[in-house]
Design a protein around this motif. Structure first.
Motif, PDB file in Angstrom:
ATOM      1  N   GLY A 140      15.263 -64.081  -0.766  1.00 30.40           N
ATOM      2  CA  GLY A 140      15.643 -63.869   0.617  1.00 30.40           C
ATOM      3  C   GLY A 140      17.092 -64.242   0.856  1.00 30.40           C
ATOM      4  O   GLY A 140      17.800 -64.730  -0.029  1.00 30.40           O
ATOM      5  N   GLY A 159      18.233 -54.392   3.418  1.00 33.93           N
ATOM      6  CA  GLY A 159      17.317 -55.523   3.300  1.00 33.93           C
ATOM      7  C   GLY A 159      17.960 -56.828   3.685  1.00 33.93           C
ATOM      8  O   GLY A 159      17.358 -57.653   4.397  1.00 33.93           O
ATOM      9  N   ASN A 189       6.683 -57.499  -0.661  1.00 38.04           N
ATOM     10  CA  ASN A 189       7.333 -57.231   0.619  1.00 38.04           C
ATOM     11  C   ASN A 189       7.650 -58.544   1.312  1.00 38.04           C
ATOM     12  O   ASN A 189       6.831 -59.470   1.299  1.00 38.04           O
ATOM     13  CB  ASN A 189       6.427 -56.405   1.546  1.00 38.04           C
ATOM     14  CG  ASN A 189       6.176 -55.001   1.038  1.00 38.04           C
ATOM     15  OD1 ASN A 189       7.049 -54.148   1.079  1.00 38.04           O
ATOM     16  ND2 ASN A 189       4.964 -54.760   0.537  1.00 38.04           N
ATOM     17  N   VAL A 190       8.828 -58.638   1.892  1.00 38.51           N
ATOM     18  CA  VAL A 190       9.129 -59.748   2.793  1.00 38.51           C
ATOM     19  C   VAL A 190       8.504 -59.393   4.127  1.00 38.51           C
ATOM     20  O   VAL A 190       8.789 -58.339   4.704  1.00 38.51           O
ATOM     21  CB  VAL A 190      10.646 -59.964   2.933  1.00 38.51           C
ATOM     22  CG1 VAL A 190      10.929 -61.036   3.968  1.00 38.51           C
ATOM     23  CG2 VAL A 190      11.242 -60.348   1.588  1.00 38.51           C
ATOM     24  N   VAL A 228      10.386 -55.588   4.404  1.00 42.51           N
ATOM     25  CA  VAL A 228      11.477 -55.419   3.442  1.00 42.51           C
ATOM     26  C   VAL A 228      10.856 -55.266   2.056  1.00 42.51           C
ATOM     27  O   VAL A 228      10.334 -56.237   1.491  1.00 42.51           O
ATOM     28  CB  VAL A 228      12.439 -56.618   3.476  1.00 42.51           C
ATOM     29  CG1 VAL A 228      13.568 -56.412   2.473  1.00 42.51           C
ATOM     30  CG2 VAL A 228      13.002 -56.810   4.877  1.00 42.51           C
ATOM     31  N   ARG A 236       9.657 -58.679  10.226  1.00 39.33           N
ATOM     32  CA  ARG A 236      10.670 -59.022  11.208  1.00 39.33           C
ATOM     33  C   ARG A 236      10.509 -58.048  12.380  1.00 39.33           C
ATOM     34  O   ARG A 236      10.129 -56.899  12.174  1.00 39.33           O
ATOM     35  CB  ARG A 236      12.081 -58.845  10.641  1.00 39.33           C
ATOM     36  CG  ARG A 236      12.788 -60.133  10.215  1.00 39.33           C
ATOM     37  CD  ARG A 236      12.255 -60.713   8.980  1.00 39.33           C
ATOM     38  NE  ARG A 236      13.159 -61.750   8.455  1.00 39.33           N
ATOM     39  CZ  ARG A 236      12.924 -62.418   7.352  1.00 39.33           C
ATOM     40  NH1 ARG A 236      11.840 -62.186   6.653  1.00 39.33           N
ATOM     41  NH2 ARG A 236      13.770 -63.353   6.921  1.00 39.33           N
ATOM     42  N   ASP A 275      11.528 -68.998  14.477  1.00 36.16           N
ATOM     43  CA  ASP A 275      12.984 -68.861  14.380  1.00 36.16           C
ATOM     44  C   ASP A 275      13.655 -70.116  14.923  1.00 36.16           C
ATOM     45  O   ASP A 275      13.015 -71.007  15.495  1.00 36.16           O
ATOM     46  CB  ASP A 275      13.466 -67.663  15.213  1.00 36.16           C
ATOM     47  CG  ASP A 275      12.894 -66.339  14.748  1.00 36.16           C
ATOM     48  OD1 ASP A 275      12.962 -66.063  13.541  1.00 36.16           O
ATOM     49  OD2 ASP A 275      12.388 -65.578  15.594  1.00 36.16           O
ATOM     50  N   HIS A 304      15.758 -68.025   6.456  1.00 33.66           N
ATOM     51  CA  HIS A 304      14.439 -68.093   5.837  1.00 33.66           C
ATOM     52  C   HIS A 304      14.503 -67.998   4.317  1.00 33.66           C
ATOM     53  O   HIS A 304      13.463 -67.807   3.677  1.00 33.66           O
ATOM     54  CB  HIS A 304      13.543 -66.986   6.391  1.00 33.66           C
ATOM     55  CG  HIS A 304      12.999 -67.289   7.749  1.00 33.66           C
ATOM     56  ND1 HIS A 304      11.796 -67.934   7.951  1.00 33.66           N
ATOM     57  CD2 HIS A 304      13.505 -67.051   8.983  1.00 33.66           C
ATOM     58  CE1 HIS A 304      11.575 -68.066   9.251  1.00 33.66           C
ATOM     59  NE2 HIS A 304      12.594 -67.539   9.888  1.00 33.66           N
ATOM     60  N   ARG A 305      15.689 -68.145   3.742  1.00 31.09           N
ATOM     61  CA  ARG A 305      15.778 -68.110   2.279  1.00 31.09           C
ATOM     62  C   ARG A 305      14.873 -69.180   1.681  1.00 31.09           C
ATOM     63  O   ARG A 305      14.772 -70.299   2.182  1.00 31.09           O
ATOM     64  CB  ARG A 305      17.222 -68.339   1.833  1.00 31.09           C
ATOM     65  CG  ARG A 305      17.432 -68.187   0.335  1.00 31.09           C
ATOM     66  CD  ARG A 305      18.894 -68.365  -0.035  1.00 31.09           C
ATOM     67  NE  ARG A 305      19.120 -68.108  -1.446  1.00 31.09           N
ATOM     68  CZ  ARG A 305      18.958 -69.010  -2.411  1.00 31.09           C
ATOM     69  NH1 ARG A 305      18.573 -70.235  -2.107  1.00 31.09           N
ATOM     70  NH2 ARG A 305      19.185 -68.679  -3.672  1.00 31.09           N
ATOM     71  N   MET A 363      16.959 -59.395   6.925  1.00 32.86           N
ATOM     72  CA  MET A 363      16.544 -60.782   6.685  1.00 32.86           C
ATOM     73  C   MET A 363      17.494 -61.819   7.268  1.00 32.86           C
ATOM     74  O   MET A 363      17.111 -62.971   7.459  1.00 32.86           O
ATOM     75  CB  MET A 363      16.383 -61.021   5.182  1.00 32.86           C
ATOM     76  CG  MET A 363      15.124 -60.395   4.616  1.00 32.86           C
ATOM     77  SD  MET A 363      14.755 -60.955   2.941  1.00 32.86           S
ATOM     78  CE  MET A 363      15.845 -59.923   1.995  1.00 32.86           C
ATOM     79  N   SER A 364      18.736 -61.426   7.559  1.00 31.95           N
ATOM     80  CA  SER A 364      19.721 -62.421   7.982  1.00 31.95           C
ATOM     81  C   SER A 364      20.230 -62.239   9.408  1.00 31.95           C
ATOM     82  O   SER A 364      20.811 -63.169   9.982  1.00 31.95           O
ATOM     83  CB  SER A 364      20.922 -62.416   7.025  1.00 31.95           C
ATOM     84  OG  SER A 364      21.558 -61.143   7.016  1.00 31.95           O
ATOM     85  N   LYS A 422      11.302 -63.479  13.628  1.00 33.56           N
ATOM     86  CA  LYS A 422      10.016 -63.716  12.982  1.00 33.56           C
ATOM     87  C   LYS A 422       8.910 -63.996  14.004  1.00 33.56           C
ATOM     88  O   LYS A 422       7.740 -64.119  13.631  1.00 33.56           O
ATOM     89  CB  LYS A 422      10.131 -64.894  12.018  1.00 33.56           C
ATOM     90  CG  LYS A 422      11.069 -64.673  10.844  1.00 33.56           C
ATOM     91  CD  LYS A 422      10.481 -63.751   9.810  1.00 33.56           C
ATOM     92  CE  LYS A 422       9.433 -64.441   8.981  1.00 33.56           C
ATOM     93  NZ  LYS A 422       8.888 -63.570   7.919  1.00 33.56           N
TER      94      LYS A 422
END
Length: 372
Positions: A316, A7, A257-258, A282, A261, A50, A320-321, A11-12, A18
């Motif tokens: 996150g 995950g 869910n995130v 995610v 991506r 992004d 995007h945190r 996300m990173s 995105k």
């Protein structure tokens, strides 16, 4: 691939974008036109961009809810909390009440509306809450989502901006964004998108966090008793509520869910490969209970103070945190501390707590409780 490491990578890692332009199925015309989420993921905003565009859109929100500004909000948060608790105290003894609608939801809604400069008088704050719920309802039809996100929400927010301009308002997030629009730094669509994301993210997830923490404590009474004992001892530096909040974020993530991506190239994740152009969700509740990341005690146990709790990714990771993480934490800590002080015999009601029908939101439609 429901591990914490997988995950965090999705996300990173810059190889996961995105931007919907990187979604192969969308480019090939394979996504049905009546898919309810299409209208949202095709938009251009904080959650769908992004790089430099994302940084430009994020900066005004990040400034408005910086850790320093959040700490300055403490008296306001405490005042709203106390007012709501006074209202709950009027509930007749033994009567079942909904903690979500009576406390957990209006608290962060009032705070985020204050940050945005939404007038306290009138029905606008309640209207924004209803629009937020409608926008996140995964059972809504595509027409209903388009009406909410494409018509009603923008019209309401544009009317708010004009109202605030007429009043000569300054020094709030809405007017910061409006000024950026007037100066050509943001488009009208970008301003509206920022406001929508801030309103929804600024109260829905925090309300879920408070409800999940309450549920965790009430279903683990020894844990609640230990937290209240530490608080009552009054030892400097021994505040139990930050640990409770972190564990609530891990145990039952406020987001289900995130959202998507899109892989810009083939990416190996463990023994699997995400192919270029594939979309990835995610699933935070599964990841937050990954036994490899949170082994001791069992990840299904609500255990504030566990050594690995800070490894949760409820807010996150990467660019995007969530910029409102510090605000959500402070609101939840104040809410829990004062709630259990006011109602030490709080308990869950026998009535089931129905879940929100949403792909993104992990929360309740209501949380029935008895206050004493």
């Amino acid at each position: 691939m429901t591990t914490r490491e997988a995950g965090a990578l999705v996300m990173s890692d810059a190889r996961f974008s995105k931007d919907i332009g990187n979604w192969g199925a969308h480019a090939r015309g394979e996504i049905p036109a009546d898919w309810p989420l299409l209208f949202i993921v095709e938009g251009k905003g904080l959650l769908t961009t992004d790089g430099q565009t994302h940084r430009r859109l994020r900066l005004p929100v990040q400034r408005a809810i910086s850790p320093r500004r959040v700490q300055a909000l403490r008296p306001r948060i405490e005042a709203v909390t106390d007012r709501l608790l006074t209202g709950l105290a009027a509930v007749p003894a033994g009567q079942e009440t909904d903690l979500l609608s009576g406390f957990a939801l209006p608290l962060p809604l009032e705070v985020i509306c204050s940050l945005l400069g939404v007038p306290e008088e009138g029905a606008l704050r309640e209207e924004l809450r209803e629009l937020s719920a409608a926008a996140m309802n995964s059972e809504a039809s595509v027409e209903e989502v388009q009406d909410t996100v494409g018509q009603r929400f923008p019209a309401t927010l544009l009317a708010l901006i004009e109202q605030k301009r007429a009043r000569g308002d300054r020094d709030d997030l809405t007017m910061d964004l409006a000024t950026a629009m007037d100066e050509g730094e943001l488009s009208e669509a970008e301003v509206i998108g920022n406001l929508v994301v801030t309103i929804i993210g600024g109260h829905e997830t925090t309300a879920n966090l408070i409800c999940h923490a309450v549920t965790g404590l009430l279903t683990h009474p020894d844990t609640l008793a230990a937290a209240r004992k530490r608080q009552d001892a009054g030892n400097d530096g021994d505040n139990p509520w930050p640990e409770v909040v972190e564990e609530a974020l891990r145990w039952e993530s406020p987001s289900r869910n995130v959202m998507f991506r899109y892989a810009t190239e083939d990416v190996a994740i463990g023994d699997d490969v995400v192919r270029e152009g594939e979309a990835v969700l995610v699933p935070l509740p599964a990841i937050q209970r990954c036994p490899h990341a949170f082994p001791d005690p069992s990840p299904d146990v609500f255990a504030p103070g566990r050594a690995d709790a800070s490894r949760h990714i409820a807010f996150g990771v990467g660019p995007h945190r969530c910029p409102g993480a510090s605000l959500a934490r402070l609101e939840a800590e104040i809410a829990l501390s004062r709630l259990f002080d006011a109602f030490p015999h709080l308990r869950l009601a026998a009535t089931p707590a129905p879940r929100v029908p949403s792909l993104g939101i992990n929360g309740y439609q209501k949380l029935p409780v008895h206050l004493g």
